[in-house]
Write a protein that holds these residues in place. Structure first.
Motif, PDB file in Angstrom:
ATOM      1  N   ASP A  59       0.823  -1.205   0.000  1.00 24.36           N
ATOM      2  CA  ASP A  59       0.000   0.000   0.000  1.00 24.36           C
ATOM      3  C   ASP A  59       0.856   1.255   0.000  1.00 24.36           C
ATOM      4  O   ASP A  59       0.355   2.354   0.263  1.00 24.36           O
ATOM      5  CB  ASP A  59      -0.928  -0.004   1.222  1.00 24.36           C
ATOM      6  CG  ASP A  59      -1.939  -1.142   1.174  1.00 24.36           C
ATOM      7  OD1 ASP A  59      -2.300  -1.532   0.042  1.00 24.36           O
ATOM      8  OD2 ASP A  59      -2.350  -1.637   2.237  1.00 24.36           O
ATOM      9  N   GLU A  60       2.125   1.105  -0.255  1.00 21.54           N
ATOM     10  CA  GLU A  60       3.019   2.254  -0.234  1.00 21.54           C
ATOM     11  C   GLU A  60       2.719   3.180  -1.410  1.00 21.54           C
ATOM     12  O   GLU A  60       2.530   2.740  -2.548  1.00 21.54           O
ATOM     13  CB  GLU A  60       4.467   1.781  -0.299  1.00 21.54           C
ATOM     14  CG  GLU A  60       5.485   2.887  -0.088  1.00 21.54           C
ATOM     15  CD  GLU A  60       6.904   2.352  -0.040  1.00 21.54           C
ATOM     16  OE1 GLU A  60       7.829   3.165   0.108  1.00 21.54           O
ATOM     17  OE2 GLU A  60       7.076   1.114  -0.168  1.00 21.54           O
ATOM     18  N   ILE A 164       3.383   2.868 -11.842  1.00 17.75           N
ATOM     19  CA  ILE A 164       4.578   3.009 -10.999  1.00 17.75           C
ATOM     20  C   ILE A 164       5.804   2.932 -11.895  1.00 17.75           C
ATOM     21  O   ILE A 164       5.908   2.051 -12.768  1.00 17.75           O
ATOM     22  CB  ILE A 164       4.617   1.899  -9.922  1.00 17.75           C
ATOM     23  CG1 ILE A 164       3.340   1.948  -9.085  1.00 17.75           C
ATOM     24  CG2 ILE A 164       5.838   2.053  -9.030  1.00 17.75           C
ATOM     25  CD1 ILE A 164       3.183   0.774  -8.130  1.00 17.75           C
ATOM     26  N   TYR A 165       6.737   3.840 -11.688  1.00 20.57           N
ATOM     27  CA  TYR A 165       7.925   3.907 -12.529  1.00 20.57           C
ATOM     28  C   TYR A 165       9.108   4.378 -11.690  1.00 20.57           C
ATOM     29  O   TYR A 165       8.961   4.839 -10.546  1.00 20.57           O
ATOM     30  CB  TYR A 165       7.689   4.846 -13.716  1.00 20.57           C
ATOM     31  CG  TYR A 165       7.201   6.222 -13.329  1.00 20.57           C
ATOM     32  CD1 TYR A 165       8.099   7.276 -13.107  1.00 20.57           C
ATOM     33  CD2 TYR A 165       5.843   6.479 -13.163  1.00 20.57           C
ATOM     34  CE1 TYR A 165       7.660   8.525 -12.746  1.00 20.57           C
ATOM     35  CE2 TYR A 165       5.397   7.729 -12.805  1.00 20.57           C
ATOM     36  CZ  TYR A 165       6.300   8.760 -12.592  1.00 20.57           C
ATOM     37  OH  TYR A 165       5.864  10.007 -12.221  1.00 20.57           O
ATOM     38  N   GLU A 166      10.290   4.272 -12.267  1.00 21.48           N
ATOM     39  CA  GLU A 166      11.523   4.688 -11.594  1.00 21.48           C
ATOM     40  C   GLU A 166      12.298   5.674 -12.461  1.00 21.48           C
ATOM     41  O   GLU A 166      12.327   5.538 -13.687  1.00 21.48           O
ATOM     42  CB  GLU A 166      12.429   3.485 -11.280  1.00 21.48           C
ATOM     43  CG  GLU A 166      11.934   2.624 -10.140  1.00 21.48           C
ATOM     44  CD  GLU A 166      12.908   1.504  -9.820  1.00 21.48           C
ATOM     45  OE1 GLU A 166      13.856   1.295 -10.632  1.00 21.48           O
ATOM     46  OE2 GLU A 166      12.738   0.841  -8.786  1.00 21.48           O
ATOM     47  N   ILE A 167      12.878   6.641 -11.806  1.00 21.26           N
ATOM     48  CA  ILE A 167      13.789   7.575 -12.454  1.00 21.26           C
ATOM     49  C   ILE A 167      15.055   7.617 -11.608  1.00 21.26           C
ATOM     50  O   ILE A 167      15.008   7.983 -10.423  1.00 21.26           O
ATOM     51  CB  ILE A 167      13.173   8.983 -12.580  1.00 21.26           C
ATOM     52  CG1 ILE A 167      11.901   8.942 -13.440  1.00 21.26           C
ATOM     53  CG2 ILE A 167      14.182   9.960 -13.179  1.00 21.26           C
ATOM     54  CD1 ILE A 167      11.197  10.273 -13.557  1.00 21.26           C
ATOM     55  N   ASP A 168      16.164   7.221 -12.187  1.00 24.08           N
ATOM     56  CA  ASP A 168      17.437   7.135 -11.451  1.00 24.08           C
ATOM     57  C   ASP A 168      17.283   6.273 -10.196  1.00 24.08           C
ATOM     58  O   ASP A 168      17.742   6.644  -9.098  1.00 24.08           O
ATOM     59  CB  ASP A 168      17.943   8.533 -11.084  1.00 24.08           C
ATOM     60  CG  ASP A 168      18.231   9.385 -12.319  1.00 24.08           C
ATOM     61  OD1 ASP A 168      18.597   8.793 -13.360  1.00 24.08           O
ATOM     62  OD2 ASP A 168      18.062  10.609 -12.241  1.00 24.08           O
ATOM     63  N   TYR A 172       8.483   6.374  -8.330  1.00 28.12           N
ATOM     64  CA  TYR A 172       7.448   7.408  -8.418  1.00 28.12           C
ATOM     65  C   TYR A 172       6.160   6.732  -8.901  1.00 28.12           C
ATOM     66  O   TYR A 172       6.166   5.584  -9.356  1.00 28.12           O
ATOM     67  CB  TYR A 172       7.832   8.518  -9.391  1.00 28.12           C
ATOM     68  CG  TYR A 172       9.081   9.286  -9.013  1.00 28.12           C
ATOM     69  CD1 TYR A 172       9.010  10.410  -8.214  1.00 28.12           C
ATOM     70  CD2 TYR A 172      10.333   8.882  -9.496  1.00 28.12           C
ATOM     71  CE1 TYR A 172      10.154  11.129  -7.883  1.00 28.12           C
ATOM     72  CE2 TYR A 172      11.475   9.582  -9.175  1.00 28.12           C
ATOM     73  CZ  TYR A 172      11.380  10.713  -8.359  1.00 28.12           C
ATOM     74  OH  TYR A 172      12.514  11.408  -8.035  1.00 28.12           O
ATOM     75  N   GLN A 173       5.083   7.465  -8.813  1.00 29.06           N
ATOM     76  CA  GLN A 173       3.827   6.946  -9.350  1.00 29.06           C
ATOM     77  C   GLN A 173       2.931   8.095  -9.792  1.00 29.06           C
ATOM     78  O   GLN A 173       3.006   9.206  -9.255  1.00 29.06           O
ATOM     79  CB  GLN A 173       3.092   6.080  -8.322  1.00 29.06           C
ATOM     80  CG  GLN A 173       2.484   6.843  -7.165  1.00 29.06           C
ATOM     81  CD  GLN A 173       1.718   5.939  -6.215  1.00 29.06           C
ATOM     82  OE1 GLN A 173       2.107   4.801  -5.981  1.00 29.06           O
ATOM     83  NE2 GLN A 173       0.621   6.449  -5.659  1.00 29.06           N
TER      84      GLN A 173
END
Length: 261
Positions: A59-60, A164-168, A172-173
């Motif tokens: 649930d984060e 939900i995705y990642e940058i470096d 993030y979402q």
């Protein structure tokens, strides 16, 4: 009868005027879907491969990254109808206007009661992606297929979808959809636009039939009212007989009648 015909045409025109805004909205929604699909294919957008191993985020919640924009399309389903127990597809478009590449990890969604989002109805499938990278100044489209429970009662619910995705390597979402869907019984998947168009077509056919019937009745009444012309009657005006009395014409007529006797 002319009044009846004018009323029929007035009703038909009124139905067309009422239908035009709805048809315009349906066309706008379809055009928007096409525009999003075409835009997602530009700039070499790369579609990630669906992976079986999905990272659990529980649930984060994460904050959205600056410069990342999302849009949602329900392909060929502008009414957002979801058959209970059957798969429904939506497309998530992501545009990267940031300074770094974006690695898309997963898409998840949940169903809530419309009047209170704290009341969770169902957690839907979390769909993961492998090698789903969106470079800077590019955009990509990601499919998300979900199915609500077949025991879910038909009605309106709120769908909350998150990508939900990642940058470096920082997660993030973005919430790509937070709106209403209509759950319908399986086998009852029929768009509102189709129902409206069929109803409108039947109404116009009925009005056309009434107008044709009125015209036929009007023409038949005109035919019945045509004056009758009598030819070859043997009646003689009494004043004419009185005026001709004592003349050669009356004498010849009297002699003829005596011969006949």
């Amino acid at each position: 009868m002319a009044m009846t015909s004018s009323r029929v045409f007035f009703l038909a025109a009124l139905l067309l005027l009422l239908a035009s805004p709805l048809l315009h909205v349906a066309r706008c929604q379809s055009d928007a879907e096409v525009d999003v699909a075409e835009a997602a294919a530009e700039d070499g957008g790369e579609l990630g491969i669906v992976g079986e191993d999905v990272q659990e985020f529980g649930d984060e919640n994460f904050s959205p990254a600056p410069g990342i924009n999302t849009v949602t399309v329900f392909p060929k389903n502008s009414a957002k109808l979801v058959p209970a127990g059957e798969e429904t597809e939506l497309l998530v478009g992501l545009k990267n206007d940031g300074d770094s590449d974006v690695s898309v990890i997963a898409i998840k969604a949940s169903v809530h009661l419309p009047f209170d989002h704290r009341l969770l109805v169902q957690n839907l499938t979390t769909q993961g992606f492998n090698n789903a990278s969106v470079p800077t100044s590019a955009q990509a489209t990601f499919p998300y297929i979900f199915a609500v429970s077949k025991f879910l009662q038909a009605g309106n619910f709120d769908l909350v979808g998150t990508i939900i995705y990642e940058i470096d390597q920082q997660p993030y979402q973005n919430t790509f959809y937070n709106g209403t869907i209509e759950v319908v019984e399986a086998g009852a998947f029929l768009s509102i636009e189709s129902v409206f168009l069929v109803t409108l077509g039947i109404a116009l056919l009925v009005l056309l039939g009434l107008w044709i019937r009125g015209r036929i009745q009007q023409l038949s009444k005109k035919t019945k009212r045509a004056p009758k012309v009598e030819v070859g009657t043997g009646t003689t005006d009494a004043s004419m007989d009185e005026w001709l009395q004592g003349t050669a014409y009356t004498q010849s007529q009297a002699s003829k009648s005596k011969k006949k006797k």
